[in-house]
Design an enzyme around this catalytic site. Sequence first.
Site, PDB file in Angstrom:
ATOM      1  N   HIS A   1      12.126 -10.066 -33.205  1.00 15.24           N
ATOM      2  CA  HIS A   1      10.868 -10.238 -32.480  1.00 15.24           C
ATOM      3  C   HIS A   1      11.074  -9.821 -31.035  1.00 15.24           C
ATOM      4  CE1 HIS A   1      11.483 -14.578 -30.699  1.00 15.24           C
ATOM      5  NE2 HIS A   1      12.607 -13.904 -30.690  1.00 15.24           N
TER       6      HIS A   1
ATOM      7  N   CYS B   1      13.947 -11.289 -23.254  1.00 13.27           N
ATOM      8  CA  CYS B   1      13.303 -11.565 -24.537  1.00 13.27           C
ATOM      9  C   CYS B   1      12.063 -10.709 -24.788  1.00 13.27           C
ATOM     10  CB  CYS B   1      12.933 -13.041 -24.636  1.00 13.27           C
ATOM     11  SG  CYS B   1      14.388 -14.112 -24.682  1.00 13.27           S
TER      12      CYS B   1
ATOM     13  N   HIS C   1      14.711  -7.980 -30.264  1.00 13.77           N
ATOM     14  CA  HIS C   1      16.009  -8.582 -30.563  1.00 13.77           C
ATOM     15  C   HIS C   1      15.861  -9.440 -31.820  1.00 13.77           C
ATOM     16  CE1 HIS C   1      13.881 -11.624 -28.200  1.00 13.77           C
ATOM     17  NE2 HIS C   1      14.672 -12.533 -28.765  1.00 13.77           N
TER      18      HIS C   1
ATOM     19  N   HIS D   1      17.349 -12.768 -34.510  1.00 15.19           N
ATOM     20  CA  HIS D   1      17.997 -14.077 -34.640  1.00 15.19           C
ATOM     21  C   HIS D   1      18.265 -14.341 -36.110  1.00 15.19           C
ATOM     22  CE1 HIS D   1      16.916 -15.298 -30.521  1.00 15.19           C
ATOM     23  NE2 HIS D   1      15.686 -14.883 -30.768  1.00 15.19           N
TER      24      HIS D   1
ATOM     25  N   HIS E   1      13.859 -10.901 -42.804  1.00 16.68           N
ATOM     26  CA  HIS E   1      14.122  -9.473 -42.622  1.00 16.68           C
ATOM     27  C   HIS E   1      12.867  -8.702 -42.229  1.00 16.68           C
ATOM     28  CE1 HIS E   1      17.935 -10.577 -44.438  1.00 16.68           C
ATOM     29  NE2 HIS E   1      18.414  -9.453 -43.901  1.00 16.68           N
TER      30      HIS E   1
ATOM     31  N   GLU F   1      16.191 -20.945 -33.148  1.00 15.09           N
ATOM     32  CA  GLU F   1      16.411 -19.502 -33.024  1.00 15.09           C
ATOM     33  C   GLU F   1      17.827 -19.177 -32.594  1.00 15.09           C
ATOM     34  OE1 GLU F   1      13.482 -18.006 -30.254  1.00 15.09           O
ATOM     35  OE2 GLU F   1      14.812 -18.383 -28.582  1.00 15.09           O
TER      36      GLU F   1
END
Length: 110
Positions: free
Chosen positions: A14, A24, A28, A30, A65, A99
């Site tokens: 996201h 952010c 990137h 998680h 995914h 996260e």
Amino acid sequence: MYYVTKRLEISAAHRLELDYESKCTSLHGHNWIVTVYCRAAALNTNGMVTDFTDIKRIVSESLDHRCLNDTLPFNPTAENIARWICDNVDNCYRVDVQESEGNTASYEKD
């Protein structure tokens, strides 16, 4: 009251839409830990609060995914993701979305 809890891990990317500078805002990913809490005063005809398989299907098929910006109709913060899951799982009253180590957001219905 009956309670069930389902914990699962998903991998998703996201980027956040923020009104301040932050790393952010770049795409990137998680390995999210999601914990879903459900409750019911009575069990369904199968003797369950909510089927664990249904919880996994809703969360994994929708979010695992994926690029969450392409999948969800809102800024995909952990807080917003927690609420979306809670709103989409039967009998859900609380969701925790971790996260990263030390960063967890929770949503709980009143």
